[in-house]
Design an enzyme around this catalytic site. Structure first.
Site, PDB file in Angstrom:
ATOM      1  N   ARG A  24      26.482  47.282  44.961  1.00  0.00           N
ATOM      2  CA  ARG A  24      27.430  48.252  45.034  1.00  0.00           C
ATOM      3  C   ARG A  24      26.912  49.708  45.347  1.00  0.00           C
ATOM      4  O   ARG A  24      25.948  50.166  44.866  1.00  0.00           O
ATOM      5  CB  ARG A  24      27.989  48.624  43.136  1.00  0.00           C
ATOM      6  CG  ARG A  24      28.383  47.692  42.731  1.00  0.00           C
ATOM      7  CD  ARG A  24      30.057  47.696  42.658  1.00  0.00           C
ATOM      8  NE  ARG A  24      30.514  46.638  42.258  1.00  0.00           N
ATOM      9  CZ  ARG A  24      31.105  46.485  40.850  1.00  0.00           C
ATOM     10  NH1 ARG A  24      30.853  47.459  40.169  1.00  0.00           N
ATOM     11  NH2 ARG A  24      31.641  45.490  40.463  1.00  0.00           N
ATOM     12  N   SER A 117      34.972  46.585  42.439  1.00  0.00           N
ATOM     13  CA  SER A 117      35.769  46.451  41.362  1.00  0.00           C
ATOM     14  C   SER A 117      36.545  47.770  40.998  1.00  0.00           C
ATOM     15  O   SER A 117      37.433  48.142  41.743  1.00  0.00           O
ATOM     16  CB  SER A 117      34.959  46.067  40.114  1.00  0.00           C
ATOM     17  OG  SER A 117      35.712  45.944  38.943  1.00  0.00           O
ATOM     18  N   LYS A 131      29.826  40.677  46.292  1.00  0.00           N
ATOM     19  CA  LYS A 131      29.405  39.801  45.570  1.00  0.00           C
ATOM     20  C   LYS A 131      29.372  38.336  45.851  1.00  0.00           C
ATOM     21  O   LYS A 131      30.292  37.972  46.586  1.00  0.00           O
ATOM     22  CB  LYS A 131      29.600  40.090  43.903  1.00  0.00           C
ATOM     23  CG  LYS A 131      31.017  39.460  43.639  1.00  0.00           C
ATOM     24  CD  LYS A 131      31.264  39.702  42.198  1.00  0.00           C
ATOM     25  CE  LYS A 131      32.628  39.271  41.729  1.00  0.00           C
ATOM     26  NZ  LYS A 131      32.718  39.063  40.502  1.00  0.00           N
ATOM     27  N   ASP A 289      42.863  46.756  37.772  1.00  0.00           N
ATOM     28  CA  ASP A 289      41.793  47.582  38.539  1.00  0.00           C
ATOM     29  C   ASP A 289      41.700  47.228  39.943  1.00  0.00           C
ATOM     30  O   ASP A 289      42.757  46.337  40.399  1.00  0.00           O
ATOM     31  CB  ASP A 289      40.283  47.411  37.997  1.00  0.00           C
ATOM     32  CG  ASP A 289      39.677  46.186  38.135  1.00  0.00           C
ATOM     33  OD1 ASP A 289      40.424  45.045  38.185  1.00  0.00           O
ATOM     34  OD2 ASP A 289      38.466  46.029  38.239  1.00  0.00           O
ATOM     35  N   ASP A 291      39.979  45.315  41.968  1.00  0.00           N
ATOM     36  CA  ASP A 291      39.927  43.730  42.331  1.00  0.00           C
ATOM     37  C   ASP A 291      40.882  42.829  41.498  1.00  0.00           C
ATOM     38  O   ASP A 291      40.932  41.632  41.631  1.00  0.00           O
ATOM     39  CB  ASP A 291      38.537  43.291  42.540  1.00  0.00           C
ATOM     40  CG  ASP A 291      37.869  43.167  41.177  1.00  0.00           C
ATOM     41  OD1 ASP A 291      38.238  44.221  40.488  1.00  0.00           O
ATOM     42  OD2 ASP A 291      36.867  42.397  40.965  1.00  0.00           O
ATOM     43  N   ASP A 293      40.630  42.119  38.069  1.00  0.00           N
ATOM     44  CA  ASP A 293      40.143  41.423  37.112  1.00  0.00           C
ATOM     45  C   ASP A 293      40.098  42.212  35.766  1.00  0.00           C
ATOM     46  O   ASP A 293      39.759  41.535  34.619  1.00  0.00           O
ATOM     47  CB  ASP A 293      38.513  40.959  37.405  1.00  0.00           C
ATOM     48  CG  ASP A 293      37.598  41.965  37.513  1.00  0.00           C
ATOM     49  OD1 ASP A 293      38.031  43.291  37.491  1.00  0.00           O
ATOM     50  OD2 ASP A 293      36.377  41.624  37.724  1.00  0.00           O
ATOM     51  N   ARG A 294      40.595  43.363  35.854  1.00  0.00           N
ATOM     52  CA  ARG A 294      40.546  44.234  34.513  1.00  0.00           C
ATOM     53  C   ARG A 294      42.001  44.631  34.243  1.00  0.00           C
ATOM     54  O   ARG A 294      42.646  44.595  35.102  1.00  0.00           O
ATOM     55  CB  ARG A 294      39.603  45.375  34.531  1.00  0.00           C
ATOM     56  CG  ARG A 294      38.056  45.332  34.655  1.00  0.00           C
ATOM     57  CD  ARG A 294      37.308  46.391  34.607  1.00  0.00           C
ATOM     58  NE  ARG A 294      35.953  46.099  35.002  1.00  0.00           N
ATOM     59  CZ  ARG A 294      34.840  46.770  34.575  1.00  0.00           C
ATOM     60  NH1 ARG A 294      34.989  47.835  33.737  1.00  0.00           N
ATOM     61  NH2 ARG A 294      33.591  46.538  34.937  1.00  0.00           N
ATOM     62  N   GLU A 372      34.433  44.716  26.222  1.00  0.00           N
ATOM     63  CA  GLU A 372      35.121  45.828  25.965  1.00  0.00           C
ATOM     64  C   GLU A 372      35.658  46.666  27.185  1.00  0.00           C
ATOM     65  O   GLU A 372      36.417  47.464  27.143  1.00  0.00           O
ATOM     66  CB  GLU A 372      34.241  46.745  25.353  1.00  0.00           C
ATOM     67  CG  GLU A 372      32.921  46.819  25.721  1.00  0.00           C
ATOM     68  CD  GLU A 372      32.713  47.883  26.881  1.00  0.00           C
ATOM     69  OE1 GLU A 372      33.689  49.009  26.962  1.00  0.00           O
ATOM     70  OE2 GLU A 372      31.976  47.699  27.870  1.00  0.00           O
ATOM     71  N   LYS A 384      37.008  37.097  34.887  1.00  0.00           N
ATOM     72  CA  LYS A 384      38.224  37.818  34.069  1.00  0.00           C
ATOM     73  C   LYS A 384      39.228  37.922  34.984  1.00  0.00           C
ATOM     74  O   LYS A 384      39.230  38.215  36.009  1.00  0.00           O
ATOM     75  CB  LYS A 384      37.586  38.894  33.556  1.00  0.00           C
ATOM     76  CG  LYS A 384      36.949  39.887  34.201  1.00  0.00           C
ATOM     77  CD  LYS A 384      36.356  40.986  33.515  1.00  0.00           C
ATOM     78  CE  LYS A 384      35.563  42.186  34.361  1.00  0.00           C
ATOM     79  NZ  LYS A 384      34.276  41.706  34.774  1.00  0.00           N
TER      80      LYS A 384
END
Length: 553
Positions: A24, A117, A131, A289, A291, A293-294, A372, A384
């Site tokens: 990053r 991300s 990544k 988010d 990408d 995944d959140r 979290e 995720k």
């Protein structure tokens, strides 16, 4: 198309280190440093175990600035190393969970994911990220990323193919390339194809569509002008039957429209203000988010914390077709995640970082995991998955409403869970872009004092203070220095961690977790004593000069 392999000398570039999930950096630093991407991508091919012999690779990303440049370099380095089967998402798009699904379904050796991300995007003030994922679809483990860092520190030569004309990846189809006598194919695919097929294995879309129609479910979905925009239309509009007006910020842009794509109460304020009020026209809202995944889940009168979401999914797994088909083997959570799920079932506690769940899923020990930091996922893929989590909640609403023969809302499900299991009051303070040395000195001070520190929480004594160390039950590996824990006799926890996802300076995260059977108390009042203790034991203001956090979640 023709390609010729070129080799030329280079020197290491400082700071090419990998955090919790890959590289990053500020996009401006990457763009303005000669050979930055060429060096790093070559280091990946030099060091990663799954790139030592040519096999199928997948390349995609979240659509942010510099992704197309990076994609071009990855393809050309792959060609120079003899890779002949290269799969890329159309226009460079592919969400992180979609790429994990694509790696698994196409039996690829590796995946390159161009994403920072939840960090902002753009030329001036945005971040770039890259990544590597392994053949199981999950992020590269520490032993691989450490070798990549070492290779980057010692790199002396760039190897890359030069093409006789630019690649066009804006149309689905095959691009044939001859590279010094070897024929290679770049397969440009629909980035939705494999992921949507995977979701069909997880959910009963016909049932969900009928539920949405029967109760006229009102939904708002925020894509932050990032990659999930292309998935949201397919999933929520075509498969669930929601109107396109349900989608907000659904067109991907290189700078994400100036938005900070972190799906929390601060950065998803537009969604929060639209859905949470008691008189809101919306039943449920989701944000994803950069990408994909959140996830953020809110309902009329309710915010579902990621920790509570994990706990509720653990009690409602029979309402989710994926678990009905495949069984429910267990749950894991990251150490800073609240202990809400611990009151539901036995759990495995890991460090922060989705890669730590990989071994547990590969060995069949767990089916569900969560963090979290707004991450939830299952063993169907190895990342995720924000949209998957959202569809789990739609499935739960559908099942609860069918049982009640009326529309059951998010708030009712949340409060019913708390009434049965109690509530973990939970909050996270983020101190962003603090001086890195100051942050490290603060953490070291707490490590040094861990055995002798004395404090109490409104009369409740400290049980222990330690630096969390993880022993992997599958491969026996040990991961240390994963967060300073202050654990009190009543189970309350204060945790300090340095984040590995920032691009500038250091981010200090402070977590507060306190259990109570009274679920109707004021969270700020419940946690007030913990905040006071945290400031005292860490001396955070002394070390950083900060009196208040940058973000409270």
């Amino acid at each position: 198309m023709q390609a010729t392999i070129k080799r030329y000398p280079t020197s290491p570039i400082s700071g090419q280190t990998l955090g919790t999930s890959g590289l990053r950096k500020r996009a401006s630093e990457v763009e303005n440093t000669p050979n930055y991407l060429e060096n790093f991508v070559n280091a990946m091919f030099n060091a990663a175990s799954n790139l030592q012999k040519p096999g199928k690779i997948i390349i995609g990303g979240d659509g942010r600035y510099l992704n197309l440049k990076a994609l071009d370099i990855i393809i050309r380095v792959a060609l120079s190393r003899g890779f002949t089967d290269i799969v890329v998402g159309k226009s460079g798009f592919m969400s992180t969970p979609a790429e994990s699904a694509t790696i698994i379904r196409r039996k690829a050796e590796a995946g390159f994911i161009m994403t920072a991300s939840h960090n902002p995007a753009g030329k001036e003030h945005g971040d770039f990220g890259l990544k590597l994922n392994m053949s199981n679809g999950g992020p590269a483990p520490i032993e691989v990323t450490s070798k990549i860092e070492e290779s980057a520190r010692n790199i002396k030569e760039i190897v890359i193919a030069e093409l006789n004309k630019p690649l066009n990846i804006d149309s689905v189809g095959d691009i044939e390339i001859e590279c010094e006598g070897k024929k290679a194919v770049v397969h440009v695919i629909d980035p939705l194809e494999d992921y949507i097929a995977y979701l069909h294995e997880c959910f009963d879309f016909e049932n969900l569509k009928q539920f949405v129609s029967k109760y006229h479910l009102k939904v708002q979905v925020d894509g932050f002008n990032a990659v999930t925009g292309i998935y949201n239309k397919k999933v929520f509009c075509e498969l669930l039957g929601l109107p396109e007006s349900s989608l907000k910020n659904a067109i991907p842009m290189p700078d994400f429209g100036g938005k900070h794509p972190d799906p929390n109460l601060t950065y998803a304020a537009e969604l929060v203000h639209a859905v949470i009020p008691e008189d809101s026209p919306y039943d449920i809202g989701f944000a994803f988010d950069g990408d994909g995944d959140r996830n953020l889940i809110v309902g009329r009168g309710a915010f579902v914390s990621p920790s509570d979401s994990l706990a509720i999914l653990s009690t409602k797994y029979n309402d989710i077709p994926f678990f009905v088909k495949n069984g429910f083997k267990g749950v894991a959570r990251s150490m800073p995640t609240s202990a809400a799920v611990d009151h539901v079932t036995s759990i495995t506690e890991t460090p922060t970082g989705w890669k730590f769940f990989g071994n547990l899923m590969d060995s069949g020990k767990i089916s569900l995991c969560g963090e979290e930091s707004f991450g939830t996922g299952c063993c169907g893929i190895r990342e995720k998955d924000g949209i998957w989590a959202a569809l789990c909640w739609v499935s739960i609403l559908a099942a609860e409403s069918e049982r009640a023969q009326r529309l059951v809302g998010v708030k009712e499900i949340l409060e019913s869970h708390w009434a049965k299991y109690g509530r973990n009051y939970y909050q996270r303070y983020d101190f962003d872009e603090v001086d890195k040395k100051a942050a490290e000195d603060m953490m070291q001070m707490m490590r040094d004092n861990a055995k002798t520190v004395k404090c109490d929480l409104n009369g409740v004594p400290l049980k222990f203070c330690d630096d969390f160390e993880y022993h992997d039950s599958v491969d026996g590996s040990v991961t240390s220095k994963q967060g300073i824990r202050f654990v009190f006799e009543d189970g309350s926890r204060i945790i300090f961690r340095l984040s590995g996802t920032g691009s500038v300076g250091a981010t200090i995260r402070v977590y507060f977790d306190k259990y109570s059977k009274d679920y109707k108390a004021d969270q700020t009042k419940v946690l007030a004593d913990m905040v006071t203790v945290a400031y005292a034991v860490s001396q955070i203001t002394k070390f950083t000069g900060r009196e208040k956090p940058s973000v409270v979640t």
